[in-house]
Write a protein that holds these residues in place. Sequence first.
Motif, PDB file in Angstrom:
ATOM      1  N   THR A  53      45.265  43.872  44.645  1.00 23.79           N
ATOM      2  CA  THR A  53      43.765  44.159  45.494  1.00 23.79           C
ATOM      3  C   THR A  53      42.753  44.619  44.972  1.00 23.79           C
ATOM      4  O   THR A  53      42.775  45.537  44.155  1.00 23.79           O
ATOM      5  N   CYS A  54      41.463  43.976  45.060  1.00 21.18           N
ATOM      6  CA  CYS A  54      40.320  44.373  44.593  1.00 21.18           C
ATOM      7  C   CYS A  54      39.913  45.971  45.096  1.00 21.18           C
ATOM      8  O   CYS A  54      40.006  46.230  46.386  1.00 21.18           O
ATOM      9  N   PRO A  55      39.843  46.664  44.142  1.00 26.03           N
ATOM     10  CA  PRO A  55      39.489  48.144  44.419  1.00 26.03           C
ATOM     11  C   PRO A  55      38.020  48.181  45.005  1.00 26.03           C
ATOM     12  O   PRO A  55      37.914  49.343  45.690  1.00 26.03           O
ATOM     13  N   CYS A  56      37.277  47.444  44.908  1.00 23.98           N
ATOM     14  CA  CYS A  56      35.898  47.481  45.609  1.00 23.98           C
ATOM     15  C   CYS A  56      35.925  47.117  47.015  1.00 23.98           C
ATOM     16  O   CYS A  56      35.344  47.820  47.984  1.00 23.98           O
ATOM     17  N   CYS A  57      36.457  45.830  47.253  1.00 27.94           N
ATOM     18  CA  CYS A  57      36.208  45.307  48.735  1.00 27.94           C
ATOM     19  C   CYS A  57      37.595  45.499  49.336  1.00 27.94           C
ATOM     20  O   CYS A  57      37.635  45.268  50.760  1.00 27.94           O
ATOM     21  N   GLY A  58      38.749  45.666  48.837  1.00 30.02           N
ATOM     22  CA  GLY A  58      40.247  45.798  49.234  1.00 30.02           C
ATOM     23  C   GLY A  58      40.555  44.666  50.058  1.00 30.02           C
ATOM     24  O   GLY A  58      41.479  44.672  50.923  1.00 30.02           O
ATOM     25  N   MET A  65      37.160  36.403  38.080  1.00 31.81           N
ATOM     26  CA  MET A  65      35.985  35.777  38.641  1.00 31.81           C
ATOM     27  C   MET A  65      35.762  36.543  40.052  1.00 31.81           C
ATOM     28  O   MET A  65      34.551  36.616  40.316  1.00 31.81           O
ATOM     29  N   HIS A  66      36.742  36.984  40.655  1.00 32.98           N
ATOM     30  CA  HIS A  66      36.246  38.010  41.757  1.00 32.98           C
ATOM     31  C   HIS A  66      35.671  39.105  41.498  1.00 32.98           C
ATOM     32  O   HIS A  66      34.545  39.417  42.075  1.00 32.98           O
ATOM     33  N   ALA A  67      36.212  39.887  40.512  1.00 31.53           N
ATOM     34  CA  ALA A  67      35.456  41.287  40.067  1.00 31.53           C
ATOM     35  C   ALA A  67      34.102  40.835  39.592  1.00 31.53           C
ATOM     36  O   ALA A  67      33.233  41.755  39.892  1.00 31.53           O
ATOM     37  N   GLN A  70      32.626  36.885  42.673  1.00 26.50           N
ATOM     38  CA  GLN A  70      32.718  36.665  43.886  1.00 26.50           C
ATOM     39  C   GLN A  70      32.804  37.865  45.035  1.00 26.50           C
ATOM     40  O   GLN A  70      32.719  37.603  46.123  1.00 26.50           O
ATOM     41  N   CYS A  71      33.071  39.075  44.381  1.00 25.22           N
ATOM     42  CA  CYS A  71      33.081  40.227  45.249  1.00 25.22           C
ATOM     43  C   CYS A  71      31.880  40.384  45.947  1.00 25.22           C
ATOM     44  O   CYS A  71      30.737  40.264  45.178  1.00 25.22           O
ATOM     45  N   GLU A  72      31.836  40.959  47.301  1.00 27.35           N
ATOM     46  CA  GLU A  72      30.484  40.755  47.762  1.00 27.35           C
ATOM     47  C   GLU A  72      29.511  41.881  46.955  1.00 27.35           C
ATOM     48  O   GLU A  72      28.450  41.631  47.036  1.00 27.35           O
TER      49      GLU A  72
HETATM   50 ZN   LIG Z   1      36.382  42.520  45.941  1.00 32.48          ZN
END
Ligand SMILES: [Zn+2]
Length: 307
Positions: A53-58, A65-67, A70-72
């Motif tokens: 799981t992404c530690p920034c948005c959870g 690509m997400h990190a 694409q992460c908000e």
């Molecule tokens: Zn994220």
Amino acid sequence: MACSTNGSNSTVQDRIFHAEAAPACKELVWLACNEELEVRSLLFAKGNVENDTCPCCGKYSETTMHALMQCEEAKCIWFGSPLGLRVELLHDITTVSEWIGECASFMDKKVLGMVCVIMWAVWEKRNVWVEQRKKLDFPEVMAKAHSMFFSDEWILPSYPHVKANFSASVKDSVGTAMGVVFRDFAGVPQACATNLMEKQCFEEGIASLYSHWNEVIRGKVNSDGFFLDSLLEDCKTMIRRTKSCLRLVGCGGNKVARFIASEAFVYGERVWTEEVMDEATQYVIADVLGPLSLEYSDFDSDSFHDF
Ligand SMILES: [Zn+2]
């Protein structure tokens, strides 16, 4: 190698390598292109973490690509940056390597450099959160990105910082001349100084000195007799106290210091406060005006070393 869009891997790598960004940013981008960045999905696949799981948005799996895109929080940085990029409009792009491949195919080295420093800053923001539980705000992220932009032109320091440019010039049988100039966020000189040492003290190439410096900063140095070790340690201590940083810059970004260093053969040890020597004024003005820069055919020194 994952980077294959719009040309061969070597072409893309070459373009990244020549982009106007600090080496650390370009290394980060190349790692991301090859899916070697230590995002949660990679660590999870290796069994090093319990989930991806992404530690920034959870909310989502943290792929490269997400990190980075694409992460908000990443999207906000890209959109607010000078590139004004709306990540959601990159419909056909599914990996960082595809996007960087696309960028490398049409961007000049300055804009590609901006892509590299912003991508690095997005990753830096994520790491500061993961390691220190501290949320960097947008101006802080942009200030970090700004400091990594490696232009061949002189760049104003951001408010309220002062930038010091150093250069040294070596002449066989004469010695080493050094010059430094301090300028504020408006490009106004605060001081400059020259010094002349009879012996040649820059036997090491500047690139190896700079990489050694980075090792000192990361605490990786085991002092094995490098002749500037103690000096670099002193610099590190000094820089920590003042929250400063040291960057290697191209010749074009260091013209005033180069000129002042060459004048050290004339002036020897001397300090000017709230000004630069008269002869250097035109180069200071040229730096602030940008591309109208002057030629330096009057330089007769054998070699220059720039910071
Ligand atoms: Zn994220």
